[in-house]
Enzyme design. Structure first.
Site, PDB file in Angstrom:
ATOM      1  N   GLN A   1      -5.258 -17.415  -1.798  1.00 15.23           N
ATOM      2  CA  GLN A   1      -5.258 -18.344  -0.812  1.00 15.23           C
ATOM      3  C   GLN A   1      -4.213 -18.241   0.328  1.00 15.23           C
ATOM      4  O   GLN A   1      -3.809 -19.321   0.790  1.00 15.23           O
ATOM      5  CB  GLN A   1      -5.125 -19.317  -1.601  1.00 15.23           C
ATOM      6  CG  GLN A   1      -6.438 -19.807  -2.114  1.00 15.23           C
ATOM      7  CD  GLN A   1      -8.059 -19.747  -1.993  1.00 15.23           C
ATOM      8  OE1 GLN A   1      -7.942 -20.998  -0.924  1.00 15.23           O
ATOM      9  NE2 GLN A   1      -8.494 -18.934  -1.544  1.00 15.23           N
TER      10      GLN A   1
ATOM     11  N   LEU B   1       6.066 -20.441  -0.552  1.00 12.51           N
ATOM     12  CA  LEU B   1       4.958 -19.685  -0.249  1.00 12.51           C
ATOM     13  C   LEU B   1       4.026 -21.077  -1.380  1.00 12.51           C
ATOM     14  O   LEU B   1       2.600 -20.243  -0.941  1.00 12.51           O
ATOM     15  CB  LEU B   1       5.288 -18.829  -1.666  1.00 12.51           C
ATOM     16  CG  LEU B   1       4.702 -17.111  -1.178  1.00 12.51           C
ATOM     17  CD1 LEU B   1       4.683 -15.957  -2.033  1.00 12.51           C
ATOM     18  CD2 LEU B   1       3.814 -17.493  -0.105  1.00 12.51           C
ATOM     19  N   GLY B   2       4.503 -21.875  -1.723  1.00  9.08           N
ATOM     20  CA  GLY B   2       3.106 -22.417  -2.264  1.00  9.08           C
ATOM     21  C   GLY B   2       2.640 -22.657  -3.401  1.00  9.08           C
ATOM     22  O   GLY B   2       3.207 -20.866  -4.135  1.00  9.08           O
ATOM     23  N   TYR B   3       1.773 -22.953  -3.857  1.00  7.06           N
ATOM     24  CA  TYR B   3       0.721 -22.363  -5.678  1.00  7.06           C
ATOM     25  C   TYR B   3       1.739 -22.233  -6.391  1.00  7.06           C
ATOM     26  O   TYR B   3       1.806 -21.148  -6.498  1.00  7.06           O
ATOM     27  CB  TYR B   3      -0.222 -22.204  -5.174  1.00  7.06           C
ATOM     28  CG  TYR B   3      -1.957 -22.574  -4.532  1.00  7.06           C
ATOM     29  CD1 TYR B   3      -1.610 -23.748  -5.141  1.00  7.06           C
ATOM     30  CD2 TYR B   3      -2.292 -21.889  -3.137  1.00  7.06           C
ATOM     31  CE1 TYR B   3      -3.076 -23.955  -4.394  1.00  7.06           C
ATOM     32  CE2 TYR B   3      -3.040 -22.246  -2.695  1.00  7.06           C
ATOM     33  CZ  TYR B   3      -4.017 -23.605  -3.647  1.00  7.06           C
ATOM     34  OH  TYR B   3      -4.755 -24.190  -2.834  1.00  7.06           O
TER      35      TYR B   3
ATOM     36  N   GLU C   1      -1.542  -9.291  -5.058  1.00  2.68           N
ATOM     37  CA  GLU C   1      -2.576  -9.803  -5.552  1.00  2.68           C
ATOM     38  C   GLU C   1      -2.022 -11.169  -5.726  1.00  2.68           C
ATOM     39  O   GLU C   1      -2.760 -12.160  -5.261  1.00  2.68           O
ATOM     40  CB  GLU C   1      -3.759  -9.468  -6.562  1.00  2.68           C
ATOM     41  CG  GLU C   1      -3.939  -7.507  -6.180  1.00  2.68           C
ATOM     42  CD  GLU C   1      -4.871  -8.124  -5.175  1.00  2.68           C
ATOM     43  OE1 GLU C   1      -5.456  -8.782  -4.045  1.00  2.68           O
ATOM     44  OE2 GLU C   1      -4.944  -6.578  -4.071  1.00  2.68           O
TER      45      GLU C   1
ATOM     46  N   SER D   1      -3.229 -28.954  -0.034  1.00  9.85           N
ATOM     47  CA  SER D   1      -4.810 -29.172   0.277  1.00  9.85           C
ATOM     48  C   SER D   1      -5.496 -30.448   0.480  1.00  9.85           C
ATOM     49  O   SER D   1      -6.400 -30.841   0.518  1.00  9.85           O
ATOM     50  CB  SER D   1      -5.193 -28.206  -0.479  1.00  9.85           C
ATOM     51  OG  SER D   1      -4.189 -28.151  -2.026  1.00  9.85           O
TER      52      SER D   1
ATOM     53  N   CYS E   1     -18.531  -8.238  16.160  1.00  9.54           N
ATOM     54  CA  CYS E   1     -19.673  -7.075  14.912  1.00  9.54           C
ATOM     55  C   CYS E   1     -19.800  -5.691  15.945  1.00  9.54           C
ATOM     56  O   CYS E   1     -20.478  -4.528  15.067  1.00  9.54           O
ATOM     57  CB  CYS E   1     -21.279  -8.019  15.079  1.00  9.54           C
ATOM     58  SG  CYS E   1     -21.537  -9.239  14.170  1.00  9.54           S
TER      59      CYS E   1
ATOM     60  N   ASP F   1     -13.583 -11.768  -3.264  1.00  8.45           N
ATOM     61  CA  ASP F   1     -12.557 -12.890  -2.669  1.00  8.45           C
ATOM     62  C   ASP F   1     -12.901 -13.623  -1.768  1.00  8.45           C
ATOM     63  O   ASP F   1     -14.325 -13.393  -1.110  1.00  8.45           O
ATOM     64  CB  ASP F   1     -11.505 -12.361  -2.488  1.00  8.45           C
ATOM     65  CG  ASP F   1     -11.840 -11.117  -1.031  1.00  8.45           C
ATOM     66  OD1 ASP F   1     -12.941 -11.049  -0.678  1.00  8.45           O
ATOM     67  OD2 ASP F   1     -10.172 -11.125  -0.299  1.00  8.45           O
TER      68      ASP F   1
ATOM     69  N   TYR G   1     -11.667 -12.059  -9.866  1.00 11.59           N
ATOM     70  CA  TYR G   1     -10.915 -11.809  -8.660  1.00 11.59           C
ATOM     71  C   TYR G   1      -9.979 -10.405  -9.306  1.00 11.59           C
ATOM     72  O   TYR G   1     -10.146  -9.219  -8.426  1.00 11.59           O
ATOM     73  CB  TYR G   1     -10.663 -12.023  -7.565  1.00 11.59           C
ATOM     74  CG  TYR G   1      -9.754 -11.190  -6.673  1.00 11.59           C
ATOM     75  CD1 TYR G   1     -11.120 -10.515  -5.958  1.00 11.59           C
ATOM     76  CD2 TYR G   1      -8.274 -11.869  -6.263  1.00 11.59           C
ATOM     77  CE1 TYR G   1     -10.162  -9.640  -4.825  1.00 11.59           C
ATOM     78  CE2 TYR G   1      -7.878 -10.762  -5.404  1.00 11.59           C
ATOM     79  CZ  TYR G   1      -8.408  -9.659  -4.666  1.00 11.59           C
ATOM     80  OH  TYR G   1      -7.787  -8.765  -3.784  1.00 11.59           O
TER      81      TYR G   1
ATOM     82  N   CYS H   1     -15.044  -8.695  10.010  1.00 13.36           N
ATOM     83  CA  CYS H   1     -16.097  -9.537  10.044  1.00 13.36           C
ATOM     84  C   CYS H   1     -15.789 -10.902   9.912  1.00 13.36           C
ATOM     85  O   CYS H   1     -15.785 -11.243   8.259  1.00 13.36           O
ATOM     86  CB  CYS H   1     -16.669  -9.551   8.730  1.00 13.36           C
ATOM     87  SG  CYS H   1     -18.354 -10.210   8.494  1.00 13.36           S
TER      88      CYS H   1
ATOM     89  N   ARG I   1       0.685  -1.353   0.347  1.00 10.85           N
ATOM     90  CA  ARG I   1       0.123   0.057  -0.414  1.00 10.85           C
ATOM     91  C   ARG I   1       0.697   1.242  -0.390  1.00 10.85           C
ATOM     92  O   ARG I   1       0.383   2.412  -0.283  1.00 10.85           O
ATOM     93  CB  ARG I   1      -0.996  -0.304   1.221  1.00 10.85           C
ATOM     94  CG  ARG I   1      -2.482  -1.159   1.205  1.00 10.85           C
ATOM     95  CD  ARG I   1      -3.755  -0.951   2.234  1.00 10.85           C
ATOM     96  NE  ARG I   1      -4.172  -2.126   1.635  1.00 10.85           N
ATOM     97  CZ  ARG I   1      -4.757  -2.618   2.829  1.00 10.85           C
ATOM     98  NH1 ARG I   1      -4.218  -2.504   4.468  1.00 10.85           N
ATOM     99  NH2 ARG I   1      -5.704  -3.289   2.387  1.00 10.85           N
TER     100      ARG I   1
END
Length: 358
Positions: free
Chosen positions: A50, A88-90, A45, A309, A207, A146, A128, A200, A33
């Site tokens: 995941q 990091l995976g994937y 992103e 997974s 809440c 997402d 996404y 959330c 950011r």
DNA sequence: AACCCGTGGCC
DNA sequence: TGGCCAAGGGT
């Protein structure tokens, strides 16, 4: 696309104003950011797919130091990119990102396209991620739905749709289209995700601290803990595998995994999969003979487990010391010096096994 | 649509 | 421990 859900106009206004105000105050100071450079947003992103923020941060910092600009990444060899992604995976994410970045460098003169149709064609950029980059980097009004956003919407509007279904994501995108304010789509999309990540939350949503709880239908009905609904995932299938630590002098044998399937194209130890639990070690000798191994010493080092997974590996780690290297061997094999091991990108299961060897 | 694709943290 | 979850995409 039309939605059967009719959104209350005044509620929409409340949601927009409250979320934007809340985000302005409570947004976390995250490395991606720092600015709105489309390349930096893009990398973040992809890494965040995941994957938790806390996990991503150190990878992102290192990655940006190593590949500060899109051109730097485009010119890098793939093995450097995978090495930066190690753990990091994937791993297809890294390859797809690299492929897409090279395409942007060549076809779009290094500028990430701000056209939904063009950006969506890039490898690894789905609905996404396209929406996230377009809204955050280019301030274009486009949904970025997402898991966070689906959870927030499911509760805000008391929707009982299964969020694992593709149709549900489309429904959520249609809702987002109605809610995203034209003035600040990037901040609004991020406020939805930030709310989902910090207030959330899946379990124990806070809440009372939520800026929109006054207009939240789930909260009004006291069913926030029951939403969103999601069909249960199947438990990972257990498989017995053998990892082989093959040495010859100071040489060490590594294997490139097949180009499809689990950990495709990644460096690994020679691996025997689909072995019967009890036969595995007795089947090993004939295989070694087939490979032309002249064995000086072979011993079992230990057992370890690794849970993907959808797969649960029960691993037996075995070392094999050879008298000499076999004359011919599989094209997936590579003999390296032991001090070269750190130069290659190994998935975590193998990295842990290798750590047990040396 | 359903399944494949990694990893680490939490209870 | 097992189950669930995390800023999803490809096939």
């Amino acid at each position: 696309m039309t939605v059967d859900l009719k959104l209350n106009v005044s509620d929409v206004k409340v949601i927009q104003e409250e979320l934007l105000n809340w985000y302005q105050i409570h947004k976390r100071d995250l490395p991606w950011r720092k600015n709105r450079d489309p390349y930096r947003v893009w990398v973040s992103e992809i890494m965040l797919q995941q994957t938790r923020v806390d996990t991503v941060i150190p990878y992102y910092e290192r990655f940006m130091k190593q590949f500060p600009t899109l051109q730097d990444l485009a010119q890098a060899p793939e093995e450097k990119v995978l090495k930066a992604w190690e753990g990091l995976g994937y791993y297809s994410r890294a390859r797809n990102l690299h492929t897409a970045v090279k395409e942007v460098a060549e076809k779009y003169n290094g500028k990430v396209p701000d056209d939904p149709k063009k950006i969506s064609k890039l490898k690894g950029i789905g609905p996404y991620t396209a929406g996230a980059i377009l809204s955050i980097a280019y301030n274009r009004k486009s949904p970025a739905v997402d898991g966070n956003v689906m959870r927030v919407f499911a509760r805000l509007f008391a929707l009982k749709d299964d969020i694992a279904l593709a149709a549900t994501r489309k429904k959520m995108e249609a809702i987002a289209e109605q809610i995203i304010p034209v003035d600040s789509p990037g901040d609004f999309n991020q406020s939805l995700m930030e709310l989902g990540a910090t207030i959330c939350t899946p379990i124990g949503p806070q809440c009372l601290f939520c800026p929109v709880h006054a207009v939240c239908n789930a909260y009004k009905q006291g069913i926030q803990e029951e939403l969103p609904y999601k069909k249960r995932a199947k438990p990972p299938q257990k498989v017995s595998v053998l990892f082989l630590g093959v040495t010859c002098g100071n040489q060490f044998l590594i294997e490139k995994r097949a180009e499809r399937g689990l950990l495709k194209g990644m460096w690994s130890l020679p691996t025997l999969e689909n072995m019967k639990e009890d036969q595995a070690e007795t089947d090993l000798l004939p295989i070694c003979k087939e490979w032309g191994f002249l064995i000086r010493d072979m011993r079992k080092i230990g057992n370890l487990e690794h849970i993907f997974s959808h797969r649960h590996w029960k691993i037996t780690l075995i070392t094999i010391d050879l008298q000499e290297k076999p004359r011919d061997f599989s094209s997936n094999w590579k003999w390296i010096r032991q001090d070269q091991i750190k130069e290659f990108a190994f998935p975590t299961a193998y990295r842990k096994a290798i750590d047990m060897l040396f």
